[in-house]
Scaffold this active site. Structure first.
Site, PDB file in Angstrom:
ATOM      1  N   GLY B  87      39.500  34.865  37.367  1.00 18.99           N
ATOM      2  CA  GLY B  87      39.812  33.930  38.438  1.00 18.99           C
ATOM      3  C   GLY B  87      40.989  34.502  39.200  1.00 18.99           C
ATOM      4  O   GLY B  87      40.981  35.686  39.544  1.00 18.99           O
ATOM      5  N   SER B 119      38.159  40.393  34.054  1.00 18.04           N
ATOM      6  CA  SER B 119      38.731  40.348  35.403  1.00 18.04           C
ATOM      7  C   SER B 119      40.233  40.031  35.325  1.00 18.04           C
ATOM      8  O   SER B 119      40.998  40.841  34.786  1.00 18.04           O
ATOM      9  CB  SER B 119      37.943  39.353  36.252  1.00 18.04           C
ATOM     10  OG  SER B 119      38.246  39.493  37.615  1.00 18.04           O
ATOM     11  N   ALA B 120      40.688  38.875  35.789  1.00 18.06           N
ATOM     12  CA  ALA B 120      42.117  38.546  35.717  1.00 18.06           C
ATOM     13  C   ALA B 120      42.631  38.622  34.282  1.00 18.06           C
ATOM     14  O   ALA B 120      43.785  38.994  34.042  1.00 18.06           O
ATOM     15  CB  ALA B 120      42.365  37.158  36.296  1.00 18.06           C
ATOM     16  N   HIS B 156      36.740  45.316  38.791  1.00 20.02           N
ATOM     17  CA  HIS B 156      35.855  45.267  39.975  1.00 20.02           C
ATOM     18  C   HIS B 156      36.074  46.490  40.866  1.00 20.02           C
ATOM     19  O   HIS B 156      36.005  46.374  42.087  1.00 20.02           O
ATOM     20  CB  HIS B 156      36.107  44.013  40.823  1.00 20.02           C
ATOM     21  CG  HIS B 156      35.993  42.718  40.097  1.00 20.02           C
ATOM     22  ND1 HIS B 156      34.808  42.166  39.715  1.00 20.02           N
ATOM     23  CD2 HIS B 156      36.956  41.838  39.695  1.00 20.02           C
ATOM     24  CE1 HIS B 156      35.027  41.003  39.107  1.00 20.02           C
ATOM     25  NE2 HIS B 156      36.320  40.786  39.082  1.00 20.02           N
ATOM     26  N   GLU B 191      32.158  47.564  38.197  1.00 19.42           N
ATOM     27  CA  GLU B 191      31.397  46.414  37.682  1.00 19.42           C
ATOM     28  C   GLU B 191      30.499  46.858  36.529  1.00 19.42           C
ATOM     29  O   GLU B 191      29.880  47.912  36.570  1.00 19.42           O
ATOM     30  CB  GLU B 191      30.493  45.845  38.782  1.00 19.42           C
ATOM     31  CG  GLU B 191      31.189  45.453  40.066  1.00 19.42           C
ATOM     32  CD  GLU B 191      31.853  44.097  39.985  1.00 19.42           C
ATOM     33  OE1 GLU B 191      31.324  43.213  39.299  1.00 19.42           O
ATOM     34  OE2 GLU B 191      32.921  43.935  40.608  1.00 19.42           O
TER      35      GLU B 191
END
Lengths: 233, 233
Positions: B87, B119-120, B156, B191
């Site tokens: 997020g 991700s985060a 990403h 990815e």
């Protein structure tokens, strides 16, 4: 106030070329402008200042970069205008605090000194840098910036999204900002556009519409010239 | 340490589906995992926790979100693993400091508790969040994060660049990081890839190569399995 806040500097026409008519109007009567090059990370500040001088050569203005003097506050205190270049917003804000220019630029611009910013330089005109697109490669003491306008700007606004990419779109990022900061509208400026504040009025320059992001439209909507004008207080 | 650091959560297969075999290996023997949902901005933490429980249903692990208890430090102190969701990295770090979990997570993971981030959540495993792609919609007290690995991750990672866009490419952004932080290498994770740290060794998972960004290759180069292994100390 007298502000020119550009989305971007480069276009197919060249560096700042598309903005020359707007710069000419904004900087009318200016003899000496202070340039803030601190957003430059992979370009040296010497090279950055030289590039801006070359691009604005036709305006007949002496441009002195704040890194070229031992007394940046003295330079900004006596200049007729300030130009804030693009690059990395986080480093720009960090260095501007480090040399003690934040309050001085804010005061002088509120007193009428013309302010021209592009990209990161437009981010710095806002209350905070929370709507920059840049990577946080340096840590400023705070995200609070000049606060010359009562809203946030997202420069280089784009709807494009690389195929196959699973990261957030720009609209999704700005929707996150709206949820986290519902009291603060954001103006998305597509490439080639700018905001011009003069004589207490604001309008958009360039062919494209601007967008606004707020709790009624967190993923953005196009706004009219009248709505743009109403955003400036 | 026992780390699984994913570039992304979603793929055409569904939410976290591509990572299930890796999660199964990393979380072998885990009965109860603490989930940190703070990166969720436009999704409620309740909904986020429900989504993760559904995605990991087949693993037979009880997942409790730190926002569901009045005692987050107690939960993390007693859990068998910690899962840190993606997020907004800035809000994630801000809230993790606010509830006093930073030092506790760091200690427990260094002592062997499995850590899964996506991700985060992978950004937070690094020394700082300076290589996040996210918009700084919230201001954490510092950019310093868990520091579980001695390098930065850019999740990403993509080479794509929307046509007509004048903002920086990802490689240019990471080159800025390298100039501003020459002592700190960055691993770009495309990815579908992840880093796995276990038994003192690190390797890359997924079909794609990883990239490294450092002063010898500030705009990045592909790295081999041997080079990846050498990055973990």
């Amino acid at each position: 106030m007298n502000l020119l806040l550009l989305s971007n500097s480069s276009s197919d026409a060249g560096y700042l070329t598309h903005a020359l008519p707007w710069l000419r109007e904004t900087l009318d009567g200016v003899k000496r402008a202070a340039f803030i090059p601190y957003a430059g990370v992979t370009v040296s500040w010497d090279d950055y200042a030289a590039k801006v001088r070359e691009a604005l050569d036709g305006l007949g203005i002496e441009i002195v970069s704040v890194h070229e003097t031992a007394n940046p506050t003295g330079l900004v205190g006596e200049a007729d205008a300030v130009l804030v270049g693009g690059g990395n917003t986080f480093q720009l804000l960090k260095e501007t605090y480090r040399v003690g220019l934040v309050e001085l630029v804010r005061q002088r611009v509120q007193d009428g000194m013309p302010y021209v910013g592009w990209s990161a330089g437009s981010n710095l005109a806002c209350p905070t840098i929370k709507t920059t697109n840049d990577m946080p490669v340096a840590q400023p003491p705070t995200f609070e910036a000049f606060g010359l306008v009562p809203f946030q700007i997202n420069p280089h606004f784009t709807d494009a999204h690389p195929p196959g990419h699973r990261g957030e779109t720009r609209r999704q990022r700005l929707a996150e900002f709206v949820v986290a900061n519902p009291e603060m509208p954001v103006v998305g400026l597509p490439e080639g556009t700018a905001l011009r504040v003069a004589s207490g009025e604001m309008h958009i320059l360039g062919a494209e519409h601007a967008l606004v992001f707020d709790p009624t439209s967190p993923e953005g909507r196009e706004i009219s010239a009248e709505e743009i004008a109403a955003l400036a207080v």
